[in-house]
Design a protein around this motif. Structure first.
Motif, mmCIF file in Angstrom:
data_model
loop_
_atom_site.group_PDB
_atom_site.id
_atom_site.type_symbol
_atom_site.label_atom_id
_atom_site.label_comp_id
_atom_site.label_asym_id
_atom_site.label_seq_id
_atom_site.Cartn_x
_atom_site.Cartn_y
_atom_site.Cartn_z
ATOM 1 N N GLY A 118 1.037 -0.942 -0.012
ATOM 2 C CA GLY A 118 -0.385 0.111 -0.170
ATOM 3 C C GLY A 118 0.976 1.346 -0.423
ATOM 4 N N LYS A 119 2.072 0.676 -0.574
ATOM 5 C CA LYS A 119 3.343 2.631 -0.400
ATOM 6 C C LYS A 119 2.137 3.922 -1.281
ATOM 7 C CE LYS A 119 6.601 0.096 -1.670
ATOM 8 N NZ LYS A 119 5.435 -0.974 -1.755
ATOM 9 N N SER A 120 1.996 3.067 -2.926
ATOM 10 C CA SER A 120 1.697 4.366 -3.172
ATOM 11 C C SER A 120 0.311 4.802 -2.740
ATOM 12 C CB SER A 120 1.918 3.474 -4.767
ATOM 13 O OG SER A 120 2.905 3.283 -5.429
ATOM 14 N N THR A 121 -0.060 3.664 -3.091
ATOM 15 C CA THR A 121 -1.607 4.630 -2.452
ATOM 16 C C THR A 121 -1.524 5.343 -1.403
ATOM 17 O OG1 THR A 121 -2.453 1.907 -2.803
ATOM 18 C CG2 THR A 121 -3.376 3.256 -1.226
ATOM 19 N N VAL A 122 -0.788 4.560 0.166
ATOM 20 C CA VAL A 122 -0.184 5.774 1.135
ATOM 21 C C VAL A 122 -0.209 7.396 0.701
ATOM 22 C CG1 VAL A 122 0.603 6.890 2.948
ATOM 23 C CG2 VAL A 122 -0.224 4.042 2.765
ATOM 24 N N ALA A 123 1.321 7.089 -0.617
ATOM 25 C CA ALA A 123 1.654 8.202 -0.905
ATOM 26 C C ALA A 123 0.469 9.052 -1.705
ATOM 27 C CB ALA A 123 2.420 8.225 -1.696
ATOM 28 N N CYS A 124 -0.038 8.099 -2.504
ATOM 29 C CA CYS A 124 -1.250 9.671 -3.204
ATOM 30 C C CYS A 124 -2.664 10.150 -2.259
ATOM 31 C CB CYS A 124 -1.949 8.838 -4.526
ATOM 32 S SG CYS A 124 -0.847 8.064 -5.254
ATOM 33 N N ALA A 125 -2.678 9.292 -1.829
ATOM 34 C CA ALA A 125 -3.154 9.556 -0.410
ATOM 35 C C ALA A 125 -3.230 11.113 0.419
ATOM 36 C CB ALA A 125 -3.578 8.391 0.458
ATOM 37 N N LEU A 130 -2.500 16.385 1.856
ATOM 38 C CA LEU A 130 -2.473 17.944 2.335
ATOM 39 C C LEU A 130 -1.860 18.769 0.517
ATOM 40 C CD1 LEU A 130 1.420 16.167 2.913
ATOM 41 C CD2 LEU A 130 0.359 17.810 4.167
ATOM 42 N N HIS A 131 -2.241 18.518 0.027
ATOM 43 C CA HIS A 131 -2.217 19.236 -0.737
ATOM 44 C C HIS A 131 -3.661 20.116 -0.949
ATOM 45 C CE1 HIS A 131 -2.548 21.246 -5.086
ATOM 46 N NE2 HIS A 131 -3.181 20.776 -5.309
ATOM 47 N N THR A 137 3.668 19.007 -2.122
ATOM 48 C CA THR A 137 4.334 17.589 -1.776
ATOM 49 C C THR A 137 4.696 17.441 -3.574
ATOM 50 O OG1 THR A 137 1.952 16.657 -1.864
ATOM 51 C CG2 THR A 137 2.512 17.366 -0.582
ATOM 52 N N TYR A 138 5.386 16.770 -3.199
ATOM 53 C CA TYR A 138 5.243 15.709 -5.142
ATOM 54 C C TYR A 138 6.254 14.740 -4.419
ATOM 55 C CZ TYR A 138 7.571 14.814 -8.827
ATOM 56 O OH TYR A 138 7.597 14.345 -10.959
ATOM 57 N N LYS A 265 -7.399 5.922 3.404
ATOM 58 C CA LYS A 265 -7.470 7.537 4.058
ATOM 59 C C LYS A 265 -7.399 7.686 5.738
ATOM 60 C CE LYS A 265 -10.798 10.990 5.099
ATOM 61 N NZ LYS A 265 -11.517 12.478 4.379
ATOM 62 N N ALA A 266 -7.489 6.894 6.314
ATOM 63 C CA ALA A 266 -6.792 6.129 7.897
ATOM 64 C C ALA A 266 -5.410 6.590 8.010
ATOM 65 C CB ALA A 266 -7.233 4.751 8.535
#
Ligand SMILES: Nc1ncnc2c1ncn2[C@@H]1O[C@H](COP(=O)(O)OS(=O)(=O)O)[C@@H](OP(=O)(O)O)[C@H]1O
Ligand SMILES: Nc1ncnc2c1ncn2[C@@H]1O[C@H](COP(=O)(O)OP(=O)(O)O)[C@@H](O)[C@H]1O
Length: 283
Positions: A118-125, A130-131, A137-138, A265-266
């Motif tokens: 779930g790395k990419s999922t957390v990164a994008c969420a 934050l945005h 962010t990047y 989300k969590a």
């Protein structure tokens, strides 16, 4: 050190703004100049008003000749890795000024874990959340970077190490730019992750460990890679026939709760709360 305000340059060209546009630009310029207070040595501005340099320029000019004209000393060059005769150059606009402009602290959020954890999922969420709150962010995603910057690297141990080293250096630049940089890579080796941590001072490296069981990641298998690895069609797949060294000192650990994986989300909220609590979301 004196505290000076350096106005951003007003460009003059054949495309010079019309009088009303020029007035607006001037007003904007005043606002920006007021916001960006730059700490710079006066001597640094005495020259071309551009880069302050390492301080060496001033050092070079300190000793005067008998005739009164300044004597330039030889700059001290460095040899770093395979680069010889190189000189570090600083600019008067630094990380503090950029952070002030952005209203946040530049940092690296390093998400590590197995493929499918779930790395990419957390990164994008996290980036999205934050945005929407007005933060810059990047996301540096391992898979994506292997399409370009790291396309010359394989998955053998030394190439994974070089992959992480490069991304660590790039992430450091983003943090220096004042950005909240979210790096999402398997990064299976502890020493490689720790080397990235060592690049960033003042707790600016925040490790997030996706502590989710291999069985869950394998059951997800969104790209079918575990299946290929189990049938021997991919060799050296992390968690199957290649190692993953779990972190021992992560700032944040995301794990199962009551036998369930928290929602995306969590998971993002867990990281967000850490950033808020530790003052990263203000300059
Ligand atoms: N052998 C092997 N082992 C692990 N992963 C593999 C492999 N081959 C291809 N892939 C795909 O590459 C993605 C991981 O790239 P990374 O740059 O993050 O890997 S590493 O940090 O250098 O270990 C990884 O993406 P994620 O699933 O998002 O982790 C896979 O899609
Ligand atoms: N918290 C979650 N709950 C349910 N499914 C998830 C969760 N996080 C990720 N997933 C799903 O698991 C799969 C792998 O997630 P991904 O973010 O691509 O992992 P990684 O980047 O670590 O390989 C995707 O299909 C994604 O939709």
């Amino acid at each position: 050190m004196s505290s000076l305000s350096i106005p951003p340059p007003l460009l003059r060209s054949s495309h010079s703004p019309s009088p009303p546009a020029a007035a607006a630009a001037k007003a904007n310029w005043r606002k920006r100049a007021a916001r960006v207070r730059v700490r710079a040595p006066v001597a640094a501005l005495a020259g071309d008003g551009g880069c302050a340099g390492t301080g060496m320029e001033q050092q070079h000019l300190q000793a005067g000749s008998a005739s009164g004209s300044p004597v330039r000393e030889k700059p001290v060059m460095s040899n770093i890795g395979k680069s010889t005769n190189i000189l570090w150059h600083d600019c008067p606009i630094g990380q503090p000024e950029r952070q002030k402009l952005l209203g946040q602290k530049g940092c690296v959020i390093w998400i590590t874990g197995l493929s499918g954890s779930g790395k990419s999922t957390v990164a994008c969420a996290l980036s999205r959340e934050l945005h929407y709150r007005g933060h810059h962010t990047y996301v540096l995603d391992g898979d994506n970077l292997r399409h370009g910057l790291n396309r010359d690297l394989s998955f053998k141990a030394e190439d994974r190490t070089e992959n992480i080293r490069r991304v660590g250096e790039v992430a450091k630049l983003f943090a220096d730019a004042g950005t909240i940089c979210i790096a999402s890579l398997i990064s299976p080796y502890r020493r490689d992750r720790d080397a990235c941590r060592a690049l960033l001072p003042d707790s600016r490296f925040i490790e997030v460990f996706m502590d989710l069981p291999l069985e869950l990641c394998e059951a997800r298998d969104p790209k079918g890679l575990y299946k290929l690895a189990r049938t021997g069609k991919i060799k050296g797949f992390t968690g199957v026939d290649d190692p993953y060294e779990s972190p021992v000192n992560s700032e944040i650990v995301i794990k199962m709760e009551g036998g369930e994986c928290p929602s995306p989300k969590a998971m993002a909220q867990q990281v967000l709360s850490y950033l808020e609590k530790n003052g990263y979301l203000q300059a």
